[in-house]
Design an enzyme around this catalytic site. Structure first.
Site, PDB file in Angstrom:
ATOM      1  N   CYS A 122       0.805  -1.216   0.000  1.00  0.00           N
ATOM      2  CA  CYS A 122       0.000   0.000   0.000  1.00  0.00           C
ATOM      3  C   CYS A 122       0.844   1.276   0.000  1.00  0.00           C
ATOM      4  O   CYS A 122       0.522   2.234  -0.713  1.00  0.00           O
ATOM      5  CB  CYS A 122      -0.962  -0.010   1.180  1.00  0.00           C
ATOM      6  SG  CYS A 122      -0.190  -0.175   2.798  1.00  0.00           S
ATOM      7  N   HIS A 160      -3.026   0.652   7.188  1.00  0.00           N
ATOM      8  CA  HIS A 160      -3.212   0.725   5.741  1.00  0.00           C
ATOM      9  C   HIS A 160      -3.133   2.188   5.333  1.00  0.00           C
ATOM     10  O   HIS A 160      -3.402   3.090   6.136  1.00  0.00           O
ATOM     11  CB  HIS A 160      -4.567   0.125   5.366  1.00  0.00           C
ATOM     12  CG  HIS A 160      -4.869   0.131   3.897  1.00  0.00           C
ATOM     13  ND1 HIS A 160      -3.971  -0.310   2.943  1.00  0.00           N
ATOM     14  CD2 HIS A 160      -5.974   0.546   3.205  1.00  0.00           C
ATOM     15  CE1 HIS A 160      -4.517  -0.200   1.744  1.00  0.00           C
ATOM     16  NE2 HIS A 160      -5.725   0.322   1.880  1.00  0.00           N
ATOM     17  N   SER A 194      -4.662  -2.967  -2.119  1.00  0.00           N
ATOM     18  CA  SER A 194      -4.965  -3.679  -0.889  1.00  0.00           C
ATOM     19  C   SER A 194      -5.318  -5.120  -1.234  1.00  0.00           C
ATOM     20  O   SER A 194      -5.590  -5.455  -2.391  1.00  0.00           O
ATOM     21  CB  SER A 194      -6.146  -3.010  -0.159  1.00  0.00           C
ATOM     22  OG  SER A 194      -6.590  -3.795   0.933  1.00  0.00           O
TER      23      SER A 194
END
Length: 307
Positions: free
Chosen positions: A111, A146, A163
């Site tokens: 990410c 994330h 993702s």
């Protein structure tokens, strides 16, 4: 010595050495497997994704979709080995060099790498505002992190990224407010049985690939355990206003690379004089400084230096 990636291009040896060491640790015959793959001459060539190229007339939403397709084609890195070392404290110009290397090697990414790549591929979209959005969630006794690249075009918010979950990466720029975008991510996490704990929002990233500024990764840190739902929404909209104000005032001083170029061509500043970041109101009009040789100086009527 060097190795080649799936596109047949040279790859820095340490990147691949890290991968082979990882294979050697987790596989019973890791070293022999690595050597067998290295020495194979009949491996099929895997097509390398093409970096998107746009016509000037291509709308921004279509460009964002093409950038996201390219990021997705690189695939998510499930190997457990980080192929590219990204230090958030590096200046933007260094991160853009790393993004260029990513396009050449075409290796799977995670990410954070997708965020850097998204900035690199949207630098020429000057009407698009980009800013990092980080999430911290809780699931089954563990915390997970994330990050995506938030975008704002024409007052509508969206996101680019990668993702394991499809709903936690790309968001088309259709959300009217920043809070609507974040709430959509929160709902996506809820469907994955994750509880959103914190959101970190950065400021807009410069479009100058040679800028020595650092990316501001966490201008606003919002702890959902300490905020009511309404306060959370207000803080998100306050951050959105802060970004608009910063854009309205300019994103800061230009990069030293550009300043040096201006110093060479500017007839009003000697090469030995230090660069000064004076405000527009503090700058001295050009008429107050008498040139050393009026005959040798060009006509400066109407000439302005843009800082």
């Amino acid at each position: 010595p060097f190795f080649v990636n799936r596109g047949g291009l040279p790859v820095d040896e340490p990147t691949w050495e890290r991968m082979w060491r990882h294979v050697g640790r987790i596989h019973p015959e890791g070293d022999r497997v690595a050597q067998r793959i290295r020495g194979a001459a009949d491996l099929p060539k895997i097509p390398i994704p093409s970096v998107p190229v746009f016509q000037p007339s291509t709308p921004i939403p279509e460009r964002l979709e093409a950038v996201q397709r390219y990021i997705r084609e690189l695939q998510y890195n499930h190997t457990g080995t980080q192929f590219f070392e990204i230090k958030k404290s590096r200046p933007l110009t260094g991160l853009m060099d790393l993004a260029k290397e990513m396009t050449k090697e075409a290796l799977p990414i995670k990410c954070l790498e997708a965020v850097i790549l998204g900035i690199y591929l949207t630098n020429n979209m000057t009407t698009l505002d980009r800013f990092p959005i980080s999430f911290k969630t809780h699931f089954s006794g563990n915390y997970f992190r994330h990050i995506v690249l938030g975008v704002n075009f024409g007052g509508r918010y969206g996101a680019l990224g990668i993702s394991r979950r499809e709903e936690l990466m790309y968001k088309a720029p259709v959300f009217r407010t920043l809070s609507e975008l974040i709430f959509d991510f929160e709902e996506a996490y809820r469907r994955c049985w994750h509880t959103l704990k914190k959101v970190k929002l950065g400021h807009c990233v410069s479009h100058d690939p040679h800028s020595v500024e650092q990316i501001e990764w966490k201008h606003s840190i919002l702890d959902l355990d300490k905020l009511t739902r309404e306060d959370f929404r207000k803080e998100l909209e306050r951050h959105a206003r802060d970004m608009r104000l910063k854009i309205g005032k300019g994103t800061g001083p230009p990069s030293p690379t550009k300043d040096r170029k201006k110093d060479v061509s500017s007839p009003q500043r000697g090469q030995a004089s230090p660069h000064r970041r004076n405000s527009r109101g503090d700058r001295r009009p050009s008429g107050e400084k008498k040139p050393a040789d009026s005959k040798a100086m060009p006509d400066l009527n109407g000439y302005q230096i843009r800082v």
